[in-house]
Design an enzyme around this catalytic site. Structure first.
Site, PDB file in Angstrom:
ATOM      1  N   GLY A  32      20.779   8.462  -4.207  1.00  0.00           N
ATOM      2  CA  GLY A  32      21.142   7.237  -3.488  1.00  0.00           C
ATOM      3  C   GLY A  32      22.524   7.336  -2.863  1.00  0.00           C
ATOM      4  O   GLY A  32      23.226   8.337  -3.012  1.00  0.00           O
ATOM      5  N   SER A 144      26.224  -5.921 -10.427  1.00  0.00           N
ATOM      6  CA  SER A 144      26.317  -6.322  -9.022  1.00  0.00           C
ATOM      7  C   SER A 144      26.858  -7.737  -8.861  1.00  0.00           C
ATOM      8  O   SER A 144      26.578  -8.629  -9.680  1.00  0.00           O
ATOM      9  CB  SER A 144      24.908  -6.250  -8.419  1.00  0.00           C
ATOM     10  OG  SER A 144      24.855  -6.937  -7.196  1.00  0.00           O
ATOM     11  N   GLU A 146      25.617  -9.692  -6.961  1.00  0.00           N
ATOM     12  CA  GLU A 146      24.439 -10.558  -6.827  1.00  0.00           C
ATOM     13  C   GLU A 146      24.214 -11.382  -8.095  1.00  0.00           C
ATOM     14  O   GLU A 146      23.518 -12.392  -8.059  1.00  0.00           O
ATOM     15  CB  GLU A 146      23.194  -9.720  -6.528  1.00  0.00           C
ATOM     16  CG  GLU A 146      23.069  -9.279  -5.080  1.00  0.00           C
ATOM     17  CD  GLU A 146      22.796 -10.436  -4.118  1.00  0.00           C
ATOM     18  OE1 GLU A 146      21.797 -11.143  -4.298  1.00  0.00           O
ATOM     19  OE2 GLU A 146      23.600 -10.634  -3.188  1.00  0.00           O
ATOM     20  N   TYR A 168      16.041  -9.527  -8.115  1.00  0.00           N
ATOM     21  CA  TYR A 168      17.014  -8.435  -8.274  1.00  0.00           C
ATOM     22  C   TYR A 168      18.235  -8.915  -9.060  1.00  0.00           C
ATOM     23  O   TYR A 168      18.670  -8.274 -10.025  1.00  0.00           O
ATOM     24  CB  TYR A 168      17.435  -7.912  -6.895  1.00  0.00           C
ATOM     25  CG  TYR A 168      18.622  -6.959  -6.939  1.00  0.00           C
ATOM     26  CD1 TYR A 168      18.451  -5.611  -7.242  1.00  0.00           C
ATOM     27  CD2 TYR A 168      19.925  -7.415  -6.685  1.00  0.00           C
ATOM     28  CE1 TYR A 168      19.540  -4.741  -7.291  1.00  0.00           C
ATOM     29  CE2 TYR A 168      21.013  -6.556  -6.734  1.00  0.00           C
ATOM     30  CZ  TYR A 168      20.806  -5.219  -7.037  1.00  0.00           C
ATOM     31  OH  TYR A 168      21.898  -4.370  -7.088  1.00  0.00           O
TER      32      TYR A 168
HETATM   33  P1  NAP Z   1      20.335   3.168  -3.471  1.00  0.00           P
HETATM   34  O1  NAP Z   1      20.933   3.912  -2.320  1.00  0.00           O
HETATM   35  O2  NAP Z   1      19.189   2.266  -3.231  1.00  0.00           O
HETATM   36  O3  NAP Z   1      19.921   4.259  -4.585  1.00  0.00           O
HETATM   37  C1  NAP Z   1      19.098   3.936  -5.665  1.00  0.00           C
HETATM   38  C2  NAP Z   1      18.769   5.200  -6.449  1.00  0.00           C
HETATM   39  O4  NAP Z   1      17.934   4.846  -7.555  1.00  0.00           O
HETATM   40  C3  NAP Z   1      18.018   6.258  -5.650  1.00  0.00           C
HETATM   41  O5  NAP Z   1      18.543   7.524  -5.987  1.00  0.00           O
HETATM   42  C4  NAP Z   1      16.604   6.121  -6.184  1.00  0.00           C
HETATM   43  O6  NAP Z   1      15.848   7.301  -6.085  1.00  0.00           O
HETATM   44  C5  NAP Z   1      16.879   5.798  -7.635  1.00  0.00           C
HETATM   45  N1  NAP Z   1      15.730   5.219  -8.350  1.00  0.00           N
HETATM   46  C6  NAP Z   1      15.048   4.104  -8.021  1.00  0.00           C
HETATM   47  N2  NAP Z   1      14.087   3.874  -8.909  1.00  0.00           N
HETATM   48  C7  NAP Z   1      14.146   4.869  -9.848  1.00  0.00           C
HETATM   49  C8  NAP Z   1      13.404   5.191 -11.008  1.00  0.00           C
HETATM   50  N3  NAP Z   1      12.387   4.445 -11.419  1.00  0.00           N
HETATM   51  N4  NAP Z   1      13.759   6.284 -11.736  1.00  0.00           N
HETATM   52  C9  NAP Z   1      14.782   7.071 -11.332  1.00  0.00           C
HETATM   53  N5  NAP Z   1      15.515   6.820 -10.220  1.00  0.00           N
HETATM   54  C10 NAP Z   1      15.192   5.737  -9.484  1.00  0.00           C
HETATM   55  O7  NAP Z   1      21.463   2.296  -4.214  1.00  0.00           O
HETATM   56  P2  NAP Z   1      23.069   2.381  -4.096  1.00  0.00           P
HETATM   57  O8  NAP Z   1      23.519   1.527  -2.968  1.00  0.00           O
HETATM   58  O9  NAP Z   1      23.485   3.793  -4.192  1.00  0.00           O
HETATM   59  O10 NAP Z   1      23.472   1.593  -5.421  1.00  0.00           O
HETATM   60  C11 NAP Z   1      23.621   2.282  -6.667  1.00  0.00           C
HETATM   61  C12 NAP Z   1      23.483   1.267  -7.794  1.00  0.00           C
HETATM   62  O11 NAP Z   1      24.494   0.267  -7.671  1.00  0.00           O
HETATM   63  C13 NAP Z   1      22.171   0.510  -7.833  1.00  0.00           C
HETATM   64  O12 NAP Z   1      21.859   0.255  -9.183  1.00  0.00           O
HETATM   65  C14 NAP Z   1      22.482  -0.803  -7.135  1.00  0.00           C
HETATM   66  O13 NAP Z   1      21.604  -1.813  -7.570  1.00  0.00           O
HETATM   67  C15 NAP Z   1      23.898  -1.010  -7.603  1.00  0.00           C
HETATM   68  N6  NAP Z   1      24.774  -1.783  -6.720  1.00  0.00           N
HETATM   69  C16 NAP Z   1      24.900  -1.437  -5.414  1.00  0.00           C
HETATM   70  C17 NAP Z   1      25.793  -2.124  -4.609  1.00  0.00           C
HETATM   71  C18 NAP Z   1      25.983  -1.744  -3.168  1.00  0.00           C
HETATM   72  O14 NAP Z   1      26.548  -2.567  -2.422  1.00  0.00           O
HETATM   73  N7  NAP Z   1      25.595  -0.557  -2.751  1.00  0.00           N
HETATM   74  C19 NAP Z   1      26.565  -3.157  -5.149  1.00  0.00           C
HETATM   75  C20 NAP Z   1      26.426  -3.480  -6.501  1.00  0.00           C
HETATM   76  C21 NAP Z   1      25.535  -2.760  -7.294  1.00  0.00           C
HETATM   77  P3  NAP Z   1      14.928   7.661  -4.778  1.00  0.00           P
HETATM   78  O15 NAP Z   1      15.844   8.446  -3.872  1.00  0.00           O
HETATM   79  O16 NAP Z   1      13.839   8.470  -5.365  1.00  0.00           O
HETATM   80  O17 NAP Z   1      14.472   6.363  -4.180  1.00  0.00           O
HETATM   81  O1  F7E Z   2      22.330  -8.341   2.927  1.00  0.00           O
HETATM   82  C1  F7E Z   2      22.069 -11.072   5.391  1.00  0.00           C
HETATM   83  C2  F7E Z   2      21.340 -11.234   4.074  1.00  0.00           C
HETATM   84  O2  F7E Z   2      20.638  -6.591   2.365  1.00  0.00           O
HETATM   85  C3  F7E Z   2      23.602  -8.876   3.115  1.00  0.00           C
HETATM   86  C4  F7E Z   2      22.640  -4.469  -2.236  1.00  0.00           C
HETATM   87  O3  F7E Z   2      23.346  -3.255  -2.251  1.00  0.00           O
HETATM   88  O4  F7E Z   2      24.670  -5.729  -2.146  1.00  0.00           O
HETATM   89  C5  F7E Z   2      23.440  -5.513  -1.481  1.00  0.00           C
HETATM   90  O5  F7E Z   2      22.676  -6.715  -1.441  1.00  0.00           O
HETATM   91  C6  F7E Z   2      23.503 -10.248   3.767  1.00  0.00           C
HETATM   92  C7  F7E Z   2      22.501 -11.198   3.100  1.00  0.00           C
HETATM   93  O6  F7E Z   2      22.800  -6.760   1.030  1.00  0.00           O
HETATM   94  C8  F7E Z   2      19.723  -9.511   7.660  1.00  0.00           C
HETATM   95  O7  F7E Z   2      20.589 -12.451   4.063  1.00  0.00           O
HETATM   96  C9  F7E Z   2      21.043 -11.241   7.664  1.00  0.00           C
HETATM   97  O8  F7E Z   2      23.071 -12.470   2.995  1.00  0.00           O
HETATM   98  O9  F7E Z   2      22.871  -5.887   3.295  1.00  0.00           O
HETATM   99  P1  F7E Z   2      22.104  -6.822   2.457  1.00  0.00           P
HETATM  100  P2  F7E Z   2      22.750  -7.749  -0.230  1.00  0.00           P
HETATM  101  O10 F7E Z   2      21.513  -8.547  -0.272  1.00  0.00           O
HETATM  102  O11 F7E Z   2      24.052  -8.474  -0.272  1.00  0.00           O
HETATM  103  C10 F7E Z   2      24.573  -6.184  -3.494  1.00  0.00           C
HETATM  104  C11 F7E Z   2      25.970  -6.317  -4.049  1.00  0.00           C
HETATM  105  C12 F7E Z   2      23.666  -5.356  -4.315  1.00  0.00           C
HETATM  106  O12 F7E Z   2      23.856  -5.212  -5.523  1.00  0.00           O
HETATM  107  C13 F7E Z   2      22.381  -4.906  -3.670  1.00  0.00           C
HETATM  108  O13 F7E Z   2      21.824  -3.806  -4.375  1.00  0.00           O
HETATM  109  O14 F7E Z   2      23.048 -10.075   5.109  1.00  0.00           O
HETATM  110  N1  F7E Z   2      21.196 -10.602   6.483  1.00  0.00           N
HETATM  111  N2  F7E Z   2      20.130 -10.588   8.414  1.00  0.00           N
HETATM  112  C14 F7E Z   2      20.401  -9.532   6.455  1.00  0.00           C
HETATM  113  N3  F7E Z   2      20.217  -8.604   5.504  1.00  0.00           N
HETATM  114  C15 F7E Z   2      19.338  -7.607   5.766  1.00  0.00           C
HETATM  115  N4  F7E Z   2      19.139  -6.641   4.848  1.00  0.00           N
HETATM  116  N5  F7E Z   2      18.636  -7.559   6.947  1.00  0.00           N
HETATM  117  C16 F7E Z   2      18.797  -8.497   7.933  1.00  0.00           C
HETATM  118  O15 F7E Z   2      18.165  -8.410   8.976  1.00  0.00           O
END
Ligand code: NAP
Ligand code: F7E
Length: 339
Positions: A32, A144, A146, A168
């Site tokens: 990821g 998160s 969220e 989520y």
């Molecule tokens: P991401 O790009 O969606 O990566 C998710 C990873 O989880 C991928 O490597 C995916 O593998 C793996 N995965 C999913 N289901 C699995 C399973 N059943 N067994 C093993 N591996 C599995 O997410 P990210 O943005 O890097 O985020 C990393 C973590 O931080 C996540 O837990 C996310 O919820 C959390 N988080 C993200 C954000 C953000 O803004 N990015 C903020 C707060 C928390 P595949 O490649 O096979 O799909």
């Molecule tokens: O949406 C609005 C949408 O999907 C951000 C994940 O990494 O961060 C992420 O979750 C905002 C929301 O991220 C579109 O409604 C408008 O208000 O980029 P997003 P997210 O839902 O905040 C948190 C911290 C995590 O933990 C999660 O794993 O943007 N929005 N129009 C849209 N969002 C999407 N995706 N697509 C639209 O067209």
């Protein structure tokens, strides 16, 4: 030779300076966005990195292709207890970073049970694997912002009550509390990093920042003319993913396990994001963006803004990339990729 004379001789370096053993880290979700940046960071620090991937018929190594000769790839799944226990038993890691999850919020309404299995119960499975096979490992849980959802105070900090607004968010609240519970029940070094949105050129194309940067690049290159989005009013605290994985590592180096909020302390709306991204290439977003109800969520998180003062104070962590720099970096990367 007298023992006195021998004592005066300078000792060879090896005898006085014991070499630090190489640390080992297991990363779930290594394919990821965050997994790829964290693997780079840990390899730079000299760790042996073990990346957990789930079995698929096509590999998903796009983000870590450049690291494959240095990361040990092992197969395991968050749905499968035995595979997780085997990884931990064989690796006996110093640190475990649980980044794997079903991480796209809209999908969690379509697949709520699967999201709970991966994102909530998957955490318990991994904690159980550590508890049974190698309880000395330090554990990081990817929590998160969220979890704050319909936020009861702004900005949000470690003590802000949770009010998740999606399956989520609910699953992440479970993952957060089970991590706290294993720390308190078994004395494990288990911490939860409550990270606000963090983005990069490696962000999945369905998330709003990358959806916008990709569309802007296509429009600039004459390959598209319209972008359909949902709610333009929602506010997010967006930072750069590479900065955030550094905070994860710092959390596992502390004398005591503790949870931390990580974010920039600056909020922008989706509208601001459009203005910055389109503006970077000289386009007017209002001429190209259409609101489409298909992208509006059943329940929205309106306002997320971090108070990361504990992380700044205790981890010495600070974001290095501003919102404007982040958006420009993402648009430029998509322009280069698509050109
Ligand atoms: P991401 O790009 O969606 O990566 C998710 C990873 O989880 C991928 O490597 C995916 O593998 C793996 N995965 C999913 N289901 C699995 C399973 N059943 N067994 C093993 N591996 C599995 O997410 P990210 O943005 O890097 O985020 C990393 C973590 O931080 C996540 O837990 C996310 O919820 C959390 N988080 C993200 C954000 C953000 O803004 N990015 C903020 C707060 C928390 P595949 O490649 O096979 O799909
Ligand atoms: O949406 C609005 C949408 O999907 C951000 C994940 O990494 O961060 C992420 O979750 C905002 C929301 O991220 C579109 O409604 C408008 O208000 O980029 P997003 P997210 O839902 O905040 C948190 C911290 C995590 O933990 C999660 O794993 O943007 N929005 N129009 C849209 N969002 C999407 N995706 N697509 C639209 O067209």
């Amino acid at each position: 030779m007298s023992s006195k004379g021998a004592a005066k001789r300078p000792k060879p370096k090896q005898a006085t300076q014991a070499r630090q053993p190489r640390k080992t880290a297991v990363i779930t979700g290594v394919t990821g966005q965050d997994g790829s940046y964290l693997a780079e960071l840990l390899l730079d620090k000299g760790y042996e990195v073990i990346g957990v991937v789930r079995r698929t018929s096509h590999d998903s190594y796009e983000r870590i292709g450049h690291l494959l000769d240095r990361v040990h790839i092992v197969a395991a799944d968050l749905l499968d207890q035995h595979s997780l226990t085997t990884v931990i038993r064989d690796a006996k890691p110093d640190e475990v970073y649980n980044l794997a999850a079903q991480s796209f919020v809209p999908t969690s309404w379509n697949q709520p049970v699967l999201t709970g299995e991966f994102t909530a119960l998957g955490v318990t499975r991994l904690l159980e694997a550590i508890r049974l096979a190698h309880p000395e490992a330090r554990f990081y849980q990817a929590s998160s912002s969220e979890m704050f959802g319909k936020a009861v105070e702004t900005p949000q900090r470690e003590t802000t009550p949770f009010y998740p607004r999606s399956p989520y968010g609910v699953a992440k609240v479970y993952g957060h509390w089970i991590t706290v519970n294993y720390r308190e029940s078994y004395g494990m070094y288990a911490v939860s990093g409550i990270l606000f949105n963090h983005e990069s050129p490696r962000r999945g194309l369905e998330f709003v920042t990358r959806k916008v940067s990709d569309a802007v690049a296509r429009m600039k290159l004459g390959k598209a003319n319209e972008l359909r989005l949902g709610n333009l009013d929602s506010g997010r605290d967006w930072g750069f993913a590479a900065d955030y994985v550094d905070a994860m590592w710092r959390m596992l180096q502390q004398p005591k396990p503790k949870d931390y909020v990580v974010g920039t302390g600056k909020m922008h709306t989706v509208r601001d994001l459009c203005a910055a991204a389109f503006g970077h290439v000289g386009l007017d977003w209002k001429k190209h963006v259409q609101v489409d109800s298909r992208f509006v969520r059943p329940a929205e998180v309106d306002t997320l803004l971090a108070d990361a003062s504990r992380a700044r104070r205790e981890l010495g962590w600070a974001p290095q990339v501003s919102f404007e720099q982040l958006v420009q970096m993402m648009v430029d990367a998509d322009l280069e990729r698509l050109a």
